[in-house]
Design a protein around this motif. Structure first.
Motif, PDB file in Angstrom:
ATOM      1  N   GLY A   1       5.119  -4.701  14.141  1.00 20.46           N
ATOM      2  CA  GLY A   1       5.775  -4.668  15.446  1.00 20.46           C
ATOM      3  C   GLY A   1       4.727  -4.920  16.500  1.00 20.46           C
ATOM      4  N   ARG A   2       5.072  -4.895  17.721  1.00 17.41           N
ATOM      5  CA  ARG A   2       4.111  -5.191  18.782  1.00 17.41           C
ATOM      6  C   ARG A   2       2.996  -4.154  18.796  1.00 17.41           C
ATOM      7  N   GLY A   3       1.823  -4.572  18.355  1.00 18.14           N
ATOM      8  CA  GLY A   3       0.659  -3.710  18.367  1.00 18.14           C
ATOM      9  C   GLY A   3       0.639  -2.685  17.249  1.00 18.14           C
ATOM     10  N   GLY A   4       1.737  -2.499  16.504  1.00 16.80           N
ATOM     11  CA  GLY A   4       1.784  -1.421  15.537  1.00 16.80           C
ATOM     12  C   GLY A   4       1.507  -1.833  14.113  1.00 16.80           C
ATOM     13  N   GLY A   5       1.740  -3.113  13.780  1.00 18.07           N
ATOM     14  CA  GLY A   5       1.560  -3.547  12.407  1.00 18.07           C
ATOM     15  C   GLY A   5       0.096  -3.693  12.037  1.00 18.07           C
ATOM     16  N   MET A   6      -0.277  -3.185  10.844  1.00 22.97           N
ATOM     17  CA  MET A   6      -1.653  -3.297  10.371  1.00 22.97           C
ATOM     18  C   MET A   6      -1.627  -3.695   8.902  1.00 22.97           C
ATOM     19  N   LEU A   7      -2.531  -4.593   8.516  1.00 29.07           N
ATOM     20  CA  LEU A   7      -2.667  -5.015   7.126  1.00 29.07           C
ATOM     21  C   LEU A   7      -4.051  -4.625   6.641  1.00 29.07           C
ATOM     22  N   ALA A   8      -4.098  -3.858   5.551  1.00 27.96           N
ATOM     23  CA  ALA A   8      -5.374  -3.486   4.948  1.00 27.96           C
ATOM     24  C   ALA A   8      -5.674  -4.431   3.797  1.00 27.96           C
ATOM     25  N   VAL A   9      -6.900  -4.916   3.742  1.00 28.79           N
ATOM     26  CA  VAL A   9      -7.370  -5.752   2.631  1.00 28.79           C
ATOM     27  C   VAL A   9      -8.377  -4.906   1.861  1.00 28.79           C
ATOM     28  N   VAL A  10      -8.001  -4.533   0.642  1.00 28.00           N
ATOM     29  CA  VAL A  10      -8.803  -3.606  -0.165  1.00 28.00           C
ATOM     30  C   VAL A  10      -9.630  -4.393  -1.171  1.00 28.00           C
ATOM     31  N   THR A  11     -10.940  -4.279  -1.094  1.00 30.36           N
ATOM     32  CA  THR A  11     -11.849  -4.890  -2.052  1.00 30.36           C
ATOM     33  C   THR A  11     -12.752  -3.796  -2.614  1.00 30.36           C
ATOM     34  N   PRO A  12     -13.468  -4.045  -3.719  1.00 31.01           N
ATOM     35  CA  PRO A  12     -14.334  -2.996  -4.258  1.00 31.01           C
ATOM     36  C   PRO A  12     -15.367  -2.484  -3.265  1.00 31.01           C
ATOM     37  N   GLU A  13     -15.872  -3.350  -2.394  1.00 26.84           N
ATOM     38  CA  GLU A  13     -16.951  -2.957  -1.489  1.00 26.84           C
ATOM     39  C   GLU A  13     -16.463  -2.290  -0.216  1.00 26.84           C
ATOM     40  N   ARG A  14     -15.265  -2.663   0.256  1.00 31.93           N
ATOM     41  CA  ARG A  14     -14.814  -2.133   1.545  1.00 31.93           C
ATOM     42  C   ARG A  14     -13.308  -2.309   1.713  1.00 31.93           C
ATOM     43  N   VAL A  15     -12.790  -1.598   2.721  1.00 34.61           N
ATOM     44  CA  VAL A  15     -11.418  -1.796   3.176  1.00 34.61           C
ATOM     45  C   VAL A  15     -11.499  -2.322   4.604  1.00 34.61           C
ATOM     46  N   ALA A  16     -10.798  -3.406   4.885  1.00 32.97           N
ATOM     47  CA  ALA A  16     -10.772  -3.970   6.234  1.00 32.97           C
ATOM     48  C   ALA A  16      -9.328  -3.987   6.713  1.00 32.97           C
ATOM     49  N   ALA A  17      -9.094  -3.552   7.952  1.00 35.62           N
ATOM     50  CA  ALA A  17      -7.746  -3.490   8.510  1.00 35.62           C
ATOM     51  C   ALA A  17      -7.619  -4.481   9.655  1.00 35.62           C
ATOM     52  N   TYR A  18      -6.577  -5.312   9.585  1.00 33.74           N
ATOM     53  CA  TYR A  18      -6.321  -6.340  10.586  1.00 33.74           C
ATOM     54  C   TYR A  18      -4.992  -6.052  11.296  1.00 33.74           C
ATOM     55  N   ARG A  19      -4.974  -6.256  12.601  1.00 34.65           N
ATOM     56  CA  ARG A  19      -3.740  -6.130  13.348  1.00 34.65           C
ATOM     57  C   ARG A  19      -2.854  -7.326  13.028  1.00 34.65           C
ATOM     58  N   THR A  20      -1.635  -7.074  12.564  1.00 35.75           N
ATOM     59  CA  THR A  20      -0.801  -8.171  12.087  1.00 35.75           C
ATOM     60  C   THR A  20      -0.391  -9.134  13.200  1.00 35.75           C
ATOM     61  N   ALA A  21      -0.295  -8.662  14.413  1.00 35.35           N
ATOM     62  CA  ALA A  21       0.166  -9.516  15.510  1.00 35.35           C
ATOM     63  C   ALA A  21      -0.756 -10.698  15.758  1.00 35.35           C
TER      64      ALA A  21
END
Length: 227
Positions: free
Chosen positions: A138-158
């Protein structure tokens, strides 16, 4: 003389327009994107799947294909959907977000994840669990986490903006294939070498990052537009 020069310059500019237009159309699509759309068949609520070397949106009732998204020389390994979004993980470690029902800006953003292509090479089954939605889109609320062995990175879906990263602890690695959800919180397995306490091998994250007492909330909303 000056008038003649101006006239010749104007004629040259007019003649150059078709060449400039042709060059613009001949320019390769960024990231090797190849998008085929069937507007008449585009469903209001598309389902999305990996089919061969493409990501495909289709009508779940009729099976009619609305669009097909390919990237030249790459293969999609996994997809995850959210309202209005179709996230895809590709063999070169790229993550993309495509409008589930296509508009003018069909492919919204691309993000290259360091080290992910090497980890996935030859083992496409590892892609399962790499893409994790952290909140409803949603506006500003959606987040996608990309999980890898070394780290987790979170991106704003918008807009694909990187909001936070969480590195794995020393001598530990996240396991994308072992996750659980509890009341909107994503629980990640983080196996460690020579570690007997299983509670130390679990990490909880949400849209704000790692869940911890007294943490300072992040501002993940879209920036306000300046009028």
């Amino acid at each position: 003389m000056d008038r003649n020069r101006l006239a010749l310059a104007a004629v040259a500019a007019v003649l150059a327009l078709p060449l400039m237009t042709a060059a613009r159309h001949a320019r390769p699509a960024p990231y090797g994107d190849l998008l085929t759309v069937v507007p008449a068949a585009a469903p209001a609520h598309a389902a999305v799947r990996v089919r061969g070397a493409a990501v495909e949106a289709y009508d779940p009732r009729s099976g009619a294909r609305g669009w097909t998204y390919r990237r030249e020389g790459r293969r999609p390994l996994a997809v995850r959907t959210a309202p209005g979004h179709a996230f895809a993980l590709w063999s070169d470690g790229m993550v993309t977000d495509t409008a589930r029902v296509l508009s003018v800006d069909a492919v919204r953003w691309h993000r290259a994840v360091p080290g992910l292509a090497d980890w996935l090479a030859g083992r496409p089954g590892r892609a399962a669990g790499v893409l994790q939605q952290l909140a409803p889109a949603g506006r500003g609320g959606g987040m996608l986490a990309v999980v890898t062995p070394e780290r987790v990175a979170a991106y704003r879906t918008a807009d694909g903006d990187l909001r936070w990263t969480l590195p794995a602890r020393p001598e530990c690695a996240f396991d994308p294939g072992r996750v659980a959800r509890v009341a909107g919180v994503l629980i990640l397995a983080q196996p460690c070498r020579d570690r007997d306490t299983w509670t130390q091998e679990l990490v909880a994250v949400d849209t704000l990052g790692r869940v911890a007492p007294g943490r300072t909330p992040l501002g993940n909303e879209l920036p306000a537009r300046v009028v």
